[in-house]
Write a protein that holds these residues in place. Structure first.
Motif, PDB file in Angstrom:
ATOM      1  N   GLU A 112     -32.429  -2.097 -45.259  1.00  0.00           N
ATOM      2  CA  GLU A 112     -33.134  -0.932 -45.790  1.00  0.00           C
ATOM      3  C   GLU A 112     -32.748   0.344 -45.060  1.00  0.00           C
ATOM      4  O   GLU A 112     -33.230   1.427 -45.393  1.00  0.00           O
ATOM      5  CB  GLU A 112     -34.649  -1.151 -45.706  1.00  0.00           C
ATOM      6  N   ASP A 113     -31.906   0.229 -44.050  1.00  0.00           N
ATOM      7  CA  ASP A 113     -31.443   1.397 -43.294  1.00  0.00           C
ATOM      8  C   ASP A 113     -30.158   1.936 -43.916  1.00  0.00           C
ATOM      9  O   ASP A 113     -29.554   1.308 -44.795  1.00  0.00           O
ATOM     10  CB  ASP A 113     -31.199   1.024 -41.835  1.00  0.00           C
ATOM     11  N   LEU A 114     -29.727   3.099 -43.454  1.00  0.00           N
ATOM     12  CA  LEU A 114     -28.528   3.742 -43.980  1.00  0.00           C
ATOM     13  C   LEU A 114     -27.503   3.969 -42.872  1.00  0.00           C
ATOM     14  O   LEU A 114     -27.860   4.375 -41.764  1.00  0.00           O
ATOM     15  CB  LEU A 114     -28.866   5.087 -44.620  1.00  0.00           C
ATOM     16  N   ILE A 115     -26.251   3.699 -43.195  1.00  0.00           N
ATOM     17  CA  ILE A 115     -25.117   4.078 -42.348  1.00  0.00           C
ATOM     18  C   ILE A 115     -24.438   5.256 -43.045  1.00  0.00           C
ATOM     19  O   ILE A 115     -24.037   5.145 -44.203  1.00  0.00           O
ATOM     20  CB  ILE A 115     -24.117   2.920 -42.179  1.00  0.00           C
ATOM     21  N   ILE A 116     -24.311   6.364 -42.340  1.00  0.00           N
ATOM     22  CA  ILE A 116     -23.810   7.595 -42.958  1.00  0.00           C
ATOM     23  C   ILE A 116     -22.610   8.105 -42.165  1.00  0.00           C
ATOM     24  O   ILE A 116     -22.615   8.065 -40.935  1.00  0.00           O
ATOM     25  CB  ILE A 116     -24.901   8.688 -42.980  1.00  0.00           C
ATOM     26  N   ASP A 140     -18.526  12.139 -37.303  1.00  0.00           N
ATOM     27  CA  ASP A 140     -19.265  11.081 -36.632  1.00  0.00           C
ATOM     28  C   ASP A 140     -19.924  10.126 -37.624  1.00  0.00           C
ATOM     29  O   ASP A 140     -20.019  10.416 -38.829  1.00  0.00           O
ATOM     30  CB  ASP A 140     -20.322  11.691 -35.710  1.00  0.00           C
ATOM     31  N   ILE A 141     -20.378   8.985 -37.117  1.00  0.00           N
ATOM     32  CA  ILE A 141     -21.117   7.994 -37.897  1.00  0.00           C
ATOM     33  C   ILE A 141     -22.584   8.093 -37.491  1.00  0.00           C
ATOM     34  O   ILE A 141     -22.910   8.131 -36.300  1.00  0.00           O
ATOM     35  CB  ILE A 141     -20.586   6.572 -37.643  1.00  0.00           C
ATOM     36  N   PHE A 142     -23.470   8.122 -38.490  1.00  0.00           N
ATOM     37  CA  PHE A 142     -24.902   8.275 -38.227  1.00  0.00           C
ATOM     38  C   PHE A 142     -25.664   7.071 -38.773  1.00  0.00           C
ATOM     39  O   PHE A 142     -25.214   6.381 -39.694  1.00  0.00           O
ATOM     40  CB  PHE A 142     -25.427   9.560 -38.870  1.00  0.00           C
ATOM     41  N   TYR A 143     -26.857   6.856 -38.195  1.00  0.00           N
ATOM     42  CA  TYR A 143     -27.702   5.727 -38.589  1.00  0.00           C
ATOM     43  C   TYR A 143     -29.105   6.255 -38.869  1.00  0.00           C
ATOM     44  O   TYR A 143     -29.695   6.952 -38.043  1.00  0.00           O
ATOM     45  CB  TYR A 143     -27.746   4.687 -37.479  1.00  0.00           C
ATOM     46  N   TRP A 144     -29.616   5.923 -40.071  1.00  0.00           N
ATOM     47  CA  TRP A 144     -30.989   6.288 -40.411  1.00  0.00           C
ATOM     48  C   TRP A 144     -31.819   5.018 -40.506  1.00  0.00           C
ATOM     49  O   TRP A 144     -31.503   4.102 -41.264  1.00  0.00           O
ATOM     50  CB  TRP A 144     -31.042   7.036 -41.743  1.00  0.00           C
ATOM     51  N   ASP A 145     -32.902   4.985 -39.713  1.00  0.00           N
ATOM     52  CA  ASP A 145     -33.783   3.821 -39.628  1.00  0.00           C
ATOM     53  C   ASP A 145     -34.994   4.041 -40.532  1.00  0.00           C
ATOM     54  O   ASP A 145     -35.783   4.974 -40.306  1.00  0.00           O
ATOM     55  CB  ASP A 145     -34.222   3.626 -38.178  1.00  0.00           C
ATOM     56  N   LYS A 146     -35.160   3.198 -41.541  1.00  0.00           N
ATOM     57  CA  LYS A 146     -36.264   3.355 -42.503  1.00  0.00           C
ATOM     58  C   LYS A 146     -37.617   3.245 -41.832  1.00  0.00           C
ATOM     59  O   LYS A 146     -38.592   3.876 -42.270  1.00  0.00           O
ATOM     60  CB  LYS A 146     -36.148   2.297 -43.601  1.00  0.00           C
ATOM     61  N   SER A 147     -37.704   2.464 -40.752  1.00  0.00           N
ATOM     62  CA  SER A 147     -38.998   2.279 -40.100  1.00  0.00           C
ATOM     63  C   SER A 147     -39.545   3.581 -39.529  1.00  0.00           C
ATOM     64  O   SER A 147     -40.745   3.692 -39.270  1.00  0.00           O
ATOM     65  CB  SER A 147     -38.887   1.232 -38.981  1.00  0.00           C
ATOM     66  N   GLY A 148     -38.697   4.571 -39.347  1.00  0.00           N
ATOM     67  CA  GLY A 148     -39.143   5.862 -38.835  1.00  0.00           C
ATOM     68  C   GLY A 148     -39.752   6.747 -39.900  1.00  0.00           C
ATOM     69  O   GLY A 148     -40.264   7.834 -39.590  1.00  0.00           O
ATOM     70  N   GLY A 149     -39.685   6.327 -41.171  1.00  0.00           N
ATOM     71  CA  GLY A 149     -40.255   7.101 -42.247  1.00  0.00           C
ATOM     72  C   GLY A 149     -39.304   8.172 -42.758  1.00  0.00           C
ATOM     73  O   GLY A 149     -38.251   8.435 -42.172  1.00  0.00           O
ATOM     74  N   LYS A 150     -39.688   8.811 -43.870  1.00  0.00           N
ATOM     75  CA  LYS A 150     -38.822   9.808 -44.501  1.00  0.00           C
ATOM     76  C   LYS A 150     -38.632  11.054 -43.648  1.00  0.00           C
ATOM     77  O   LYS A 150     -37.663  11.791 -43.822  1.00  0.00           O
ATOM     78  CB  LYS A 150     -39.385  10.193 -45.859  1.00  0.00           C
ATOM     79  N   SER A 151     -39.540  11.300 -42.746  1.00  0.00           N
ATOM     80  CA  SER A 151     -39.423  12.499 -41.913  1.00  0.00           C
ATOM     81  C   SER A 151     -38.448  12.311 -40.748  1.00  0.00           C
ATOM     82  O   SER A 151     -38.051  13.283 -40.108  1.00  0.00           O
ATOM     83  CB  SER A 151     -40.793  12.895 -41.361  1.00  0.00           C
ATOM     84  N   ALA A 152     -38.071  11.054 -40.470  1.00  0.00           N
ATOM     85  CA  ALA A 152     -37.159  10.782 -39.356  1.00  0.00           C
ATOM     86  C   ALA A 152     -35.741  11.196 -39.721  1.00  0.00           C
ATOM     87  O   ALA A 152     -35.307  11.026 -40.865  1.00  0.00           O
ATOM     88  CB  ALA A 152     -37.189   9.300 -38.992  1.00  0.00           C
ATOM     89  N   ARG A 153     -35.028  11.758 -38.776  1.00  0.00           N
ATOM     90  CA  ARG A 153     -33.655  12.174 -39.001  1.00  0.00           C
ATOM     91  C   ARG A 153     -32.693  11.066 -38.575  1.00  0.00           C
ATOM     92  O   ARG A 153     -32.996  10.251 -37.703  1.00  0.00           O
ATOM     93  CB  ARG A 153     -33.343  13.449 -38.214  1.00  0.00           C
TER      94      ARG A 153
END
Length: 395
Positions: free
Chosen positions: A6-10, A16-29
């Motif tokens: 459910e997380d994103l690799i961007i 650079d490569i970025f990681y978005w963790d869904k557990s942090g909610g929509k407000s998390a960067r």
């Protein structure tokens, strides 16, 4: 970008490569993958593209920096993380992290995952990357050389078949790489802004078995045109439209596309152009190429046409379309005679009924057929119209 669960690799191209963790909610960067807690010192910091191998759950970076020189990009290097662990990139005997280097071309342009493999495109070749398991993890095989690909987003997979746009041709991989015959090739590439080629992207409209390519014409710095390939009917179509991104139906009931006017549009929904308020009718047409008798050696006399249209799905109570026949004597001249007949639906029960036939009088060496409409709340589908012709003289 790609999903890791459910997380994103961007990945920003060549960034650079970025990681978005869904557990942090929509407000998390999203945060840099190399800066995440627990990430090892060999995590890539620059790449051309990143994706997640669905079968074996490795994060794969294309055109990235090597373990021995973090921060220095190698445009032909492929690296992959440990299985199920995007934080471990340092290869060892106790994990499945590692790397491969493509042997041809000067840079990796993009990579595309299909059902059975990952296709890796360089500026001159295409390769197949497949999961092998320990100790090698992945292997790579060259499929073809002397191909081109116009941008990093110009390839699209349909099951295990891949389609992409090159610099002067379209290509398909269906077990072998080959050029895709295109009746609109000159129309596209003779009016193309190559300075903005990186904006080209491919889109899938699976409801109608179509692959779309959006591209900028020679006079435009933004995308303003498209070409469509129907891979079931083996037909091509073209048009003008401003779109910058596309998501096929799946989570949503209809395809959703972004435009240069900063709006999102649902496609294949409704019968009119919803980009205006109120919605306006779409000027739609289908036109044949030239049709002749005896390879153009004889003149033809056209005296009747039997339309074959269905207006099924139209909201208008009186849907209609114009059917035009036009003739000319030589390939390099303009049409000298045209006749237009309105085809109108007259009943829907017990079966749909419409204009049965039209009497015409046209003479020429060849003729073309055009069907068009510009009325709101109308849709139509062309069947097999019949044209009554016979060999004729010039007088």
């Amino acid at each position: 970008h790609d999903n890791f669960g459910e997380d994103l690799i961007i990945n920003v191209k060549n960034g650079d490569i970025f990681y978005w963790d869904k557990s942090g909610g929509k407000s998390a960067r999203a945060e840099k993958l190399s800066s995440r807690s627990g990430a090892d010192a060999k995590t890539p910091t620059v790449a051309k593209k990143v994706l997640v191998s669905d079968v074996d759950r490795h994060v794969i970076a294309f055109g990235c920096d090597p373990e021995a020189s973090i921060g220095t990009q190698d445009p032909l290097l492929i690296r992959f993380s440990d299985q199920e662990n995007p934080k471990v990139w340092e290869s060892s005997a106790t994990n499945t992290a590692g790397g491969l280097r493509v042997g041809s071309g000067s840079e990796i342009v993009t990579a595309l995952e299909t059902r059975q493999q990952i296709l890796v495109f360089t500026d001159v070749s295409v390769h197949s990357m497949q999961f092998l398991g320990p100790p090698f993890t992945f292997g790579i095989t060259q499929l073809s050389e002397n191909i081109t690909i116009i941008s990093s987003n110009s390839a699209k997979a349909v099951d295990d078949i891949a389609f992409w746009m090159g610099y002067e041709d379209f290509y398909v991989y269906d077990g072998r790489v080959r050029k895709l015959p295109c009746t609109l090739r000159s129309y596209v590439f003779n009016n193309f802004n190559l300075d903005e080629k990186e904006k080209v992207f491919a889109a899938l409209n699976s409801s109608y078995s179509e692959v779309w390519w959006f591209y900028p014409s020679a006079s435009s710095s933004e995308i303003d045109r498209y070409i469509i390939y129907n891979y079931l009917e083996n037909t091509w179509a073209f048009g003008t439209l401003n779109r910058t991104a596309w998501v096929d139906r799946g989570i949503n009931d209809y395809p959703v596309a972004a435009s240069t006017d900063h709006f999102l549009y649902q496609h294949e929904l409704g019968l009119d152009d919803g980009s205006t308020e109120p919605a306006q009718a779409i000027n739609a047409f289908v036109e044949s190429s030239q049709i002749d008798i005896g390879d153009g050696d004889n003149f033809v006399f056209v005296r009747r046409i039997i339309p074959d249209l269905t207006f099924d799905g139209s909201i208008s109570n009186t849907p209609s379309a114009d059917l035009t026949l036009k003739t000319r004597n030589f390939p390099g001249t303009s049409y000298h005679t045209t006749q237009t007949t309105e085809v109108t639906r007259s009943a829907t029960v017990p079966v749909e009924q419409f204009t049965s036939q039209a009497q015409v009088r046209l003479r020429g060496r060849s003729f073309a057929l055009r069907i068009e409409s510009d009325t709101a709340q109308v849709q139509w589908r062309l069947g097999t119209p019949r044209v009554d012709v016979k060999k004729d003289g010039r007088r």
